[in-house]
Design an enzyme around this catalytic site. Structure first.
Site, mmCIF file in Angstrom:
data_model
loop_
_atom_site.group_PDB
_atom_site.id
_atom_site.type_symbol
_atom_site.label_atom_id
_atom_site.label_comp_id
_atom_site.label_asym_id
_atom_site.label_seq_id
_atom_site.Cartn_x
_atom_site.Cartn_y
_atom_site.Cartn_z
ATOM 1 N N LYS A 80 0.791 3.574 -3.030
ATOM 2 C CA LYS A 80 -0.343 4.384 -3.172
ATOM 3 C C LYS A 80 -0.075 6.005 -3.047
ATOM 4 O O LYS A 80 -0.373 6.762 -3.845
ATOM 5 C CB LYS A 80 -1.472 4.073 -2.333
ATOM 6 C CG LYS A 80 -2.231 2.764 -2.298
ATOM 7 C CD LYS A 80 -3.101 2.539 -1.412
ATOM 8 C CE LYS A 80 -3.635 1.088 -1.614
ATOM 9 N NZ LYS A 80 -4.329 0.602 -0.297
ATOM 10 N N TYR A 107 -4.589 3.297 7.653
ATOM 11 C CA TYR A 107 -5.617 2.610 7.754
ATOM 12 C C TYR A 107 -6.731 3.436 8.704
ATOM 13 O O TYR A 107 -6.839 4.503 8.969
ATOM 14 C CB TYR A 107 -5.640 1.352 8.040
ATOM 15 C CG TYR A 107 -4.494 0.556 7.048
ATOM 16 C CD1 TYR A 107 -4.811 0.315 5.720
ATOM 17 C CD2 TYR A 107 -3.361 0.059 7.594
ATOM 18 C CE1 TYR A 107 -3.817 -0.126 4.942
ATOM 19 C CE2 TYR A 107 -2.451 -0.431 6.627
ATOM 20 C CZ TYR A 107 -2.762 -0.555 5.203
ATOM 21 O OH TYR A 107 -1.689 -1.076 4.280
ATOM 22 N N VAL A 130 1.126 -3.715 3.860
ATOM 23 C CA VAL A 130 0.907 -5.012 4.690
ATOM 24 C C VAL A 130 1.913 -5.880 4.893
ATOM 25 O O VAL A 130 1.966 -6.861 5.483
ATOM 26 C CB VAL A 130 -0.390 -5.801 4.140
ATOM 27 C CG1 VAL A 130 -1.573 -5.139 4.611
ATOM 28 C CG2 VAL A 130 -0.412 -6.201 2.566
ATOM 29 N N SER A 142 0.762 -1.388 -0.035
ATOM 30 C CA SER A 142 0.195 -0.021 0.063
ATOM 31 C C SER A 142 0.873 1.128 -0.095
ATOM 32 O O SER A 142 0.512 2.431 -0.162
ATOM 33 C CB SER A 142 -0.752 0.109 1.206
ATOM 34 O OG SER A 142 -2.202 -0.289 0.960
ATOM 35 N N TYR A 161 -2.285 -2.017 -10.865
ATOM 36 C CA TYR A 161 -2.326 -1.649 -9.243
ATOM 37 C C TYR A 161 -1.588 -2.954 -8.632
ATOM 38 O O TYR A 161 -0.710 -2.571 -7.535
ATOM 39 C CB TYR A 161 -3.764 -1.453 -8.855
ATOM 40 C CG TYR A 161 -3.739 -1.606 -7.260
ATOM 41 C CD1 TYR A 161 -3.486 -0.489 -6.675
ATOM 42 C CD2 TYR A 161 -4.358 -2.789 -6.764
ATOM 43 C CE1 TYR A 161 -3.589 -0.459 -5.232
ATOM 44 C CE2 TYR A 161 -4.342 -2.777 -5.201
ATOM 45 C CZ TYR A 161 -4.298 -1.870 -4.548
ATOM 46 O OH TYR A 161 -4.110 -1.864 -3.006
#
Ligand code: GLU
Length: 335
Positions: free
Chosen positions: A86, A261, A279, A83, A209
């Protein structure tokens, strides 16, 4: 809030300084030693290959905007960026399309729901709301320049490599493991198309992605990437301008409320820095004008944030005076 209301107001920048190289080095080593025995949390297993990670791995890196480098423990051990990609793809999308366009398409608010939530999309008429959850990240990946998925992927790989200051490549095993199991992300892609929020073939965008999440990085790389955002968009190691200072500010502002998160508010309250976690166990935190601190260790808390990495960065934020909200009296109080 209409950002054009501030047009022609000069953007001034005010930040402090890091203590000298030796003090930063000492604190990085201290943080590594202090949290190396922490064993709470669990390694992620929803992407099957991540479950094989050695839970004892622990790396810390700090890169100063002045070029100082500090690596401790397993700072050069490779792992998948997940992540954390991103935030950098978001920066590339803003660099291409501008602040307002990306804000309108992807949004800048926290959804308050899990990173892979479909419900968040349903509740908001298909608007992703947040570029740091999977729906917003998939919509952001679609905005990256490239006429074909292969071209988009290459734009992302090259762009993130410029942030890192070296050529990054994808971990094929991680990619295949996630591609075989990412039904939720494919569902998110289709839902975005269903709501008219994504153009093109959703499976192709989700595939790009998935590749970006499988890029292999080290803790050291993450700190260089973060330090580029701390340094107004110039990579402090290579000297290359990667994005503009405005893109850095936009990216960091989004991270402040969305990077960890569902624990993002708690993180900002306790640590006071824009940061992003993934993660596989990495976290990078950015201190504008000073540098970046990254840490990696695979055991995660229940929200998906590495336990040791949070502790290590929290320690450094405090000891290095990085918390953006910390203040002291202008005139020292007499004791
Ligand atoms: N590739 C992962 C996913 O899409 C990234 C998750 C994460 O690091 O939060 O599920």
């Amino acid at each position: 809030m209409d950002p054009t209301r501030f047009q022609n107001v000069p953007q001034e920048v005010s930040t402090g300084r890091l203590p000298g190289w030796h003090r930063v080095e000492e604190l990085v080593r201290q943080a590594h030693e202090r949290y190396a025995e922490e064993s709470s949390g669990a390694v992620a297993d929803y992407i099957p290959i991540l479950a094989q990670a050695d839970p004892e791995l622990f790396g810390i890196a700090v890169i100063e905007v002045a070029g100082g480098v500090h690596d401790a423990g397993d700072a050069l051990h490779p792992f998948s960026i997940q992540s954390i990609s991103k935030m950098f793809v978001y920066a590339l999308a803003i660099a291409e399309h501008g602040h307002a366009h990306v804000r309108d398409i992807v949004g800048v608010n926290n959804t308050g729901l899990a990173f892979n939530s479909l419900m968040a999309l349903e509740l908001n008429a298909g608007h992703p709301m947040n570029p740091m959850v999977n729906a917003g990240a998939i919509a952001t990946t679609a905005l990256v320049p490239g006429a074909t998925p292969a071209e988009k992927w290459e734009t992302i790989r090259q762009g993130l490599s410029a942030f890192a200051g070296r050529q990054l490549s994808m971990d094929g095993e991680v990619y295949r493991s996630e591609a075989e199991t990412n039904d939720r992300n494919r569902a998110i892609g289709r839902l975005l198309v269903g709501y008219g929020r994504l153009e093109g073939d959703p499976d192709e965008i989700v595939d790009v992605y998935t590749r970006q999440c499988a890029l292999s990085v080290t803790t050291h790389d993450l700190a260089v990437m973060g330090a580029t955002l701390a340094d107004g968009g110039v990579n402090p190691v290579t000297g290359e301008r990667v994005v503009s200072a405005d893109v850095c500010r936009d990216t960091l502002a989004v991270l402040a409320s969305t990077g960890l998160y569902e624990r993002s508010g708690e993180w900002l309250f306790e640590i006071g820095l824009p940061a992003k976690s993934g993660v596989a166990g990495g976290i990078v935190a950015v201190s504008p004008g000073k540098g970046a601190a990254a840490a990696f260790s695979p055991r995660l808390d229940s929200a998906g944030n590495s336990v040791r990495a949070q502790l290590a960065i929290g320690h450094l934020s405090r000891a290095l005076g990085l918390n953006l909200f910390a203040s002291a009296p202008h005139v020292q109080e007499l004791s």
